[in-house]
Design an enzyme around this catalytic site. Structure first.
Site, short mmCIF file in Angstrom:
data_model
loop_
_atom_site.label_atom_id
_atom_site.label_comp_id
_atom_site.label_asym_id
_atom_site.label_seq_id
_atom_site.Cartn_x
_atom_site.Cartn_y
_atom_site.Cartn_z
N ASP A 57 0.87 2.41 8.72
CA ASP A 57 0.46 1.69 10.30
C ASP A 57 1.60 1.49 11.13
O ASP A 57 1.26 1.29 12.44
CB ASP A 57 0.18 0.07 9.71
N ASP A 81 3.79 -0.41 11.78
CA ASP A 81 3.88 -1.76 12.42
C ASP A 81 5.26 -2.43 12.04
O ASP A 81 5.50 -3.80 12.43
CB ASP A 81 2.59 -2.65 12.11
N ARG A 127 -4.37 -2.06 10.44
CA ARG A 127 -4.14 -3.50 10.33
C ARG A 127 -4.37 -3.97 11.75
O ARG A 127 -5.07 -3.68 12.76
CB ARG A 127 -3.07 -4.03 9.57
N GLY A 167 1.15 -8.38 -6.06
CA GLY A 167 2.02 -8.97 -7.05
C GLY A 167 3.29 -9.39 -6.18
O GLY A 167 4.23 -9.37 -6.56
N THR A 203 5.16 2.39 6.13
CA THR A 203 3.59 2.16 6.09
C THR A 203 3.02 3.05 6.97
O THR A 203 3.77 3.60 7.97
CB THR A 203 3.63 0.77 6.72
N GLY A 207 0.81 -1.32 -0.03
CA GLY A 207 -0.06 0.02 -0.12
C GLY A 207 0.79 1.35 0.00
O GLY A 207 1.88 1.22 0.49
N ARG A 250 4.28 -15.29 -3.81
CA ARG A 250 3.01 -15.88 -3.66
C ARG A 250 1.93 -15.33 -4.89
O ARG A 250 1.45 -14.65 -4.85
CB ARG A 250 2.33 -15.60 -2.49
N ASP A 257 5.91 -4.83 5.89
CA ASP A 257 6.41 -6.24 6.25
C ASP A 257 6.40 -7.34 5.12
O ASP A 257 7.37 -8.05 4.94
CB ASP A 257 5.68 -6.62 7.59
N GLY A 258 5.56 -7.21 4.46
CA GLY A 258 5.32 -7.96 3.31
C GLY A 258 6.55 -7.83 2.23
O GLY A 258 7.30 -8.76 1.96
#
Ligand code: F6P
Length: 375
Positions: free
Chosen positions: A149, A151, A193, A84, A147, A15, A88, A125-126
């Site tokens: 967030d 986090d 999140r 993307g 982010t 994001g 995964r 984190d991703g």
């Protein structure tokens, strides 16, 4: 000794967050001073993995001219995606279902073929988990923590958080006057999140009367009691800030969309649930506001611009020093680096014993629980 660097790439993943363009600007300018070429990969890693899906050149050369005047702009000139993930990657099967494919080996090969000696991965984190995997597979990688967030582990702050909190605070400030005039309860849902950083900081700064966080399962009866207590004192309006990941005691998180191939679950809806419950329990008029993606938009705050520039310059500095497989961090006033392995797959949540939570309680903000002393 690592071979010298002549050409690097930068990508922005996940994001978007205010400050991404300032990081890009710093990386490009600092790299140019060392005589390195810098290229931007479009839309996360899709510029390499799915070039046909990108609008414009999937990989763009970046110069001082191309990053001129972008530091104060929100969003990212490179585009981003949270659909993307090379580890995964979503692949359509013949039967119409979507499967996940690990395309990390292919991505490393594509980076090498493009002549990238190193890649700066700017993300949450991703993206740091992806960066760590690419590092293990031999690519020279440095991560930059992004982010709203806040986090990510091992850094005091990510860029984007300060801008999101400033905007949310402004929204709460505005809601006070209307809530007060109409004697209403206004419930404000924020993003974040599984961590309550945005809700806690904006709620504190904006003078919210209750703040509900993912870290503290809440009881709406406790919030209703706090609202009644305010009413009894003649304060007939209340502002309740709810983080999207907050959950009631013994209940579930509000999920808008379950996790699917290559993407995480989408949270949202807890604000509406709290609003309905509080209307029932207090008999007062309640209204809800979801701040959602507004928190990600707009220009970065001055603080975010400065740390984004510092992070970008530090990423280039780390590469020049021969560091690899690290993420740049803010530790107090100091910029540092930590191994990506220490960050990947971890979430930094609000510490319950920390000073900010303690302060919230001490100034009388209801956190939806009955702390031991009150029980
Ligand atoms: O991680 C940033 C974030 O804005 C979260 O706060 C939110 O849960 C998520 O992204 C929303 O993602 P999307 O853009 O897919 O709606």
């Amino acid at each position: 000794m690592a071979p010298p660097i002549a050409r690097i790439a930068i990508m922005t993943g996940g994001g978007d967050a205010p400050g991404l363009n300032a990081v890009i600007r710093a990386v490009v300018l600092a790299a140019a001073r060392l005589g390195w070429e810098c290229h931007g990969i479009r839309d996360g890693f899709n510029g390499l993995l799915a070039p046909g899906q990108c609008v414009g050149e999937p990989v763009v050369p970046l110069s001082a001219r191309s990053v001129h005047g972008i530091g104060h702009l929100g969003g990212t000139i490179l585009g981003s995606t949270n659909r993307g993930n090379p580890l995964r990657y979503p692949v359509a099967r013949a039967d119409g279902t979507i499967a996940e494919d690990d395309r990390s080996d292919e991505l490393v090969a594509l980076c090498r073929r493009a002549g990238f000696d190193a890649v700066v991965v700017v993300g949450g984190d991703g993206s740091m988990a992806i960066a760590e995997c690419l590092h293990r597979k031999g690519l020279r990688v440095v991560g930059v923590p992004k982010t709203i967030d806040n986090d990510l582990d091992r850094t005091l702050q990510t860029f984007g958080f300060d801008s999101a909190v400033a905007f949310a605070t402004d929204c709460i400030d505005r809601l006070h006057t209307t809530a007060d005039s109409q004697h209403r309860v206004l419930v404000v849902e924020t993003m974040g999140r599984y961590a309550g950083w945005i809700a806690l900081h904006a709620g504190l700064a904006g003078g919210a009367h209750a703040i509900l966080l993912p870290e503290i399962p809440f009881d709406t009866r406790v919030v209703a009691d706090a609202i009644h207590a305010r009413d009894a004192l003649g304060w007939r309006h209340s502002i309740v800030v709810v983080a999207e990941g907050a959950l009631p005691v013994g209940g579930q998180r509000a999920v808008l969309e379950a996790a699917g191939a290559g993407r995480a679950e989408r949270l949202g809806g807890i604000g509406a649930w709290v609003e309905a419950r509080l209307a029932e329990l207090t008999g007062k008029e309640c209204r809800g506001v979801v701040l959602g993606h507004l928190l990600r938009g707009g220009s970065p705050s001055a603080f975010d611009r400065v740390i984004a520039l510092r992070f970008g310059a530090a990423a280039v500095r780390a590469l020049a020093r021969g560091e690899r497989g690290v993420m740049v961090t803010l530790d107090g006033q100091q910029i540092g680096t930590v191994p990506l392995a220490d960050v990947a797959g971890r979430t930094r949540r609000v510490p319950l014993g920390g000073d900010t939570i303690r302060t919230a309680r001490e100034v009388g903000i209801c956190l939806g629980d009955r702390p031991a002393a009150d029980a």
